[in-house]
Design an enzyme around this catalytic site. Structure first.
Site, PDB file in Angstrom:
ATOM      1  N   ARG A 253      30.919  40.626  37.511  1.00 42.60           N
ATOM      2  CA  ARG A 253      31.132  41.997  37.048  1.00 42.60           C
ATOM      3  C   ARG A 253      31.039  42.003  35.527  1.00 42.60           C
ATOM      4  O   ARG A 253      30.906  40.958  34.898  1.00 42.60           O
ATOM      5  CB  ARG A 253      32.529  42.473  37.454  1.00 42.60           C
ATOM      6  CG  ARG A 253      33.634  41.511  36.984  1.00 42.60           C
ATOM      7  CD  ARG A 253      35.025  41.997  37.306  1.00 42.60           C
ATOM      8  NE  ARG A 253      36.041  40.974  37.153  1.00 42.60           N
ATOM      9  CZ  ARG A 253      36.587  40.579  36.018  1.00 42.60           C
ATOM     10  NH1 ARG A 253      36.172  41.117  34.876  1.00 42.60           N
ATOM     11  NH2 ARG A 253      37.522  39.647  35.980  1.00 42.60           N
TER      12      ARG A 253
ATOM     13  N   VAL B 171      36.204  42.626  30.512  1.00 39.89           N
ATOM     14  CA  VAL B 171      36.929  43.387  29.491  1.00 39.89           C
ATOM     15  C   VAL B 171      36.353  43.075  28.114  1.00 39.89           C
ATOM     16  O   VAL B 171      36.168  43.957  27.273  1.00 39.89           O
ATOM     17  CB  VAL B 171      38.436  43.053  29.529  1.00 39.89           C
ATOM     18  CG1 VAL B 171      39.182  43.807  28.429  1.00 39.89           C
ATOM     19  CG2 VAL B 171      39.037  43.365  30.886  1.00 39.89           C
TER      20      VAL B 171
ATOM     21  N   GLY C  15      43.995  35.751  35.843  1.00 42.47           N
ATOM     22  CA  GLY C  15      45.193  34.927  35.711  1.00 42.47           C
ATOM     23  C   GLY C  15      46.196  35.084  36.829  1.00 42.47           C
ATOM     24  O   GLY C  15      47.208  34.386  36.862  1.00 42.47           O
TER      25      GLY C  15
ATOM     26  N   GLU D 253      34.949  29.293  37.183  1.00 45.64           N
ATOM     27  CA  GLU D 253      34.638  30.367  38.127  1.00 45.64           C
ATOM     28  C   GLU D 253      33.619  31.307  37.507  1.00 45.64           C
ATOM     29  O   GLU D 253      33.346  31.251  36.302  1.00 45.64           O
ATOM     30  CB  GLU D 253      35.909  31.155  38.477  1.00 45.64           C
ATOM     31  CG  GLU D 253      36.544  31.829  37.270  1.00 45.64           C
ATOM     32  CD  GLU D 253      37.825  32.569  37.607  1.00 45.64           C
ATOM     33  OE1 GLU D 253      37.760  33.484  38.444  1.00 45.64           O
ATOM     34  OE2 GLU D 253      38.867  32.238  37.029  1.00 45.64           O
TER      35      GLU D 253
END
Length: 445
Positions: free
Chosen positions: A290, A293, A164, A286
Site C-alpha cells: 500500500r 504514511v 507495530g 516485510e
C-alpha cells in the site's frame, strides 16, 4: 482515466487522495463514520456517504457498506489509503467481483506478500536475506522448540500485522509460555488472523525501507530508501529520505527490494522494510502492499506524486518511468504529529482543537485534516498531521524542521511536537546515529 473514485479511509490520507484526484479532474466520494461527519475530507469531497457508527468494524471495516456506497454513487474504483482495507486481499477480490477497480496490487500479490510468513518465503526465493525465524507457529510447544533453536531473545509477530501491532519481545522460556497466547489474541483482535511467526530479536538496528512502484507486468522501479528508525513501541515517529547508509550498502538494499517486488509482478506503490544491524548486515522484514504514511519524504526528494502514479497504474495507463528517470535531490524529514502527551507516557489526547497554526515557508509541507474547532475523535489512531521539510542537505533539513516545529501551534490537546524539537537538537540524531531504541538510549525520556 477514472471519472469518479471512492476513498475508503479517513483523516489526512483521505484528504491527500482528494487533492490529487481533484488536480486530475477525478470526482471523489468519501465514506465516513458518524464520528467523522464534520471532518475536512468529508467537506471537500464531491460526495459523501455514511457507512456506519464510530467503531471501525462497523464503518471503515464494513465491506458490504463500503461496496454498496461505491455501487450506489457510480464510483469506478476504490482507493483504500493505508490501514483499514488497504491490505485486505478479500476486499480487493470483492471489488474485482463487483466490477470495481481496487487501487493497489492484485489480491494474489497481497496474499503472497501481505503476511509476514509469506513475505519471508518469497524473500528466500528471491535471494533476499531474512532474519532467522519461522513460518506460522501452530502452538506454544512449537514456539518453545523454535525459540530453543533460534536463541533468546525472540520476537513474536502477527503474520498479518502492521504498524507495530501484534509484536512481543520474549527473553525467556517462561515469558514465551505466557506471551504466545496473548500474541495470538492480539493478532486476532487487530487483524482477524491469529497467525504468529517468530524471529530472532536484534537489540539494536536501523529500520530502512525501499519505496517501489510497479506496473503489474514485471516492470518495477525504486524511488530510493527511507530511514524510519526513530520509533516508540514499534510505531514510527520520524522518517527521512535518503538514509545515511554507505552508498554500497544502500544500493544492495535497493536492488533487493526491486528484485523481490518483481518476483510477484507487483502493481502500484509498495514498501519493502529492512533492518540493518550495527555490522551492516541487512534483512528483509516485510512488505507493505500500500502507500505508506511516510511516502511524503520520498515524494519530496523525487518530485513525484505517488497517488497520481497509483491512479494511472490502476486505470491501465501503465508506468512510463524508467529507473534512469528517477533523480533524487536533497534531504527530506517527516515528523508525525500525534495527539499524545509525551510527558505522560504518550497518553492519547483526543478532544477539541481550540486553535491551530501550521508552519509554512520554503520547503515546508503539511498534510493534515484538522482545523480550529475540530474535535479529535477517540475511536481511531492519534495521528493528526504530518510536518514534512525538504532542503539541500540533511543538516539544513534538520534546521528547517526545527524552525517549522517551533512555528507550529496547536492549542487544546497535547501533541508530540515538543518531543521532536528535542530530537532535532539531539547530537546523536544530528550525526545520524539512530537506531530503533533511540528514545530509550539517546534521549532522557
Amino acid at each position: 482515466m477514472f471519472k469518479k473514485i471512492l476513498i475508503a479511509n479517513r483523516g489526512e490520507i483521505a484528504l491527500r487522495v482528494i487533492r490529487t484526484a481533484r488536480e486530475m479532474g477525478i470526482k471523489t466520494v468519501m465514506v465516513f463514520s458518524q464520528a467523522d461527519e464534520q471532518s475536512l475530507p468529508v467537506s471537500l469531497a464531491d460526495e459523501s456517504v455514511c457507512v456506519g457508527p464510530a467503531a471501525s468494524n462497523a464503518s471503515y471495516l464494513n465491506i458490504p457498506n463500503i461496496l454498496s456506497a461505491a455501487l450506489m454513487t457510480g464510483a469506478e474504483a476504490i482507493h483504500p489509503g493505508y490501514g483499514f482495507m488497504a491490505e485486505n486481499p478479500d476486499f480487493a477480490e470483492m471489488c474485482r467481483e463487483h466490477g470495481i477497480v481496487f487501487i493497489g496490487p492484485t489480491p494474489e500479490s497481497m496474499r503472497a506478500l501481505g503476511s509476514k510468513a509469506g513475505g519471508r518465503e518469497i524473500a528466500a526465493t528471491s535471494n533476499v536475506p531474512v532474519v532467522p525465524g519461522t513460518g506460522v507457529l501452530e502452538g506454544t510447544d512449537e514456539a518453545l522448540l523454535a525459540a530453543k533453536q533460534i536463541g533468546y531473545p525472540v520476537l513474536l509477530k502477527a503474520s498479518a500485522g502492521g504498524g507495530g501491532r501484534g509484536q512481543k519481545v520474549v527473553r525467556t522460556q517462561e515469558e514465551l509460555k505466557a506471551a504466545f497466547g496473548q500474541a495470538q489474541e492480539e493478532a486476532r483482535l487487530f487483524f482477524g488472523d491469529p497467525a504468529i511467526i517468530k524471529e530472532k530479536f536484534l537489540e539494536e538496528f536501523r529500520h530502512v525501507e525501499v519505496q517501489v512502484i510497479g506496473d503489474g507486468k514485471g516492470h518495477v522501479i525504486h524511488i530510493g530508501e527511507r530511514d524510519c528508525s526513530i520509533q516508540r513501541r514499534n510505531q514510527k515517529l520520524i522518517e527521512e529520505a535518503p538514509s545515511t547508509l554507505p552508498d554500497t550498502l544502500r544500493q544492495e538494499i535497493l536492488d533487493a527490494g526491486v528484485r523481490l517486488a518483481k518476483h510477484v509482478d507487483y502493481a502500484g506503490a509498495g514498501t519493502l522494510e529492512f533492518i540493518v544491524d550495527r555490522d551492516g548486515n541487512y534483512y528483509f522484514m516485510e512488505m507493505n502492499t500500500r502507500i505508506q504514511v511516510e511516502h511524503c519524504v520520498s515524494e519530496a526528494i523525487s518530485g513525484l506524486d505517488f497517488v497520481r502514479l497509483q491512479l494511472q497504474i490502476a486505470a491501465g495507463e501503465g508506468l512510463h518511468l524508467q529507473q534512469s528517470d528517477i533523480v533524487l535531490r536533497g534531504h527530506a524529514i517527516e515528523c508525525r504529529i500525534n495527539a499524545e502527551d509525551p510527558d505522560k507516557d504518550f497518553r492519547p489526547a483526543a478532544g477539541k482543537i481550540d486553535e491551530v497554526h501550521f508552519a509554512g515557508g520554503p520547503g515546508v509541507r503539511v498534510d493534515s485534516h484538522v482545523y480550529s474547532g475540530y474535535v479529535i475523535p477517540p475511536h481511531y489512531d492519534s495521528l493528526i498531521g504530518k510536518l514534512i521539510v525538504h532542503h539541500d542537505t540533511r543538516d539544513l533539513a534538520i534546521a528547517r524542521m526545527k524552525r517549522a516545529l517551533e512555528e507550529t501551534v496547536i492549542q487544546g490537546p497535547k501533541t508530540t511536537i515538543s518531543l521532536y524539537v528535542k530530537i532535532m537538537d539531539n547530537p546523536f540524531y544530528k550525526r545520524g546515529a539512530v537506531m530503533t531504541n533511540f528514545l530509550k538510549t539517546r534521549m532522557e525520556m
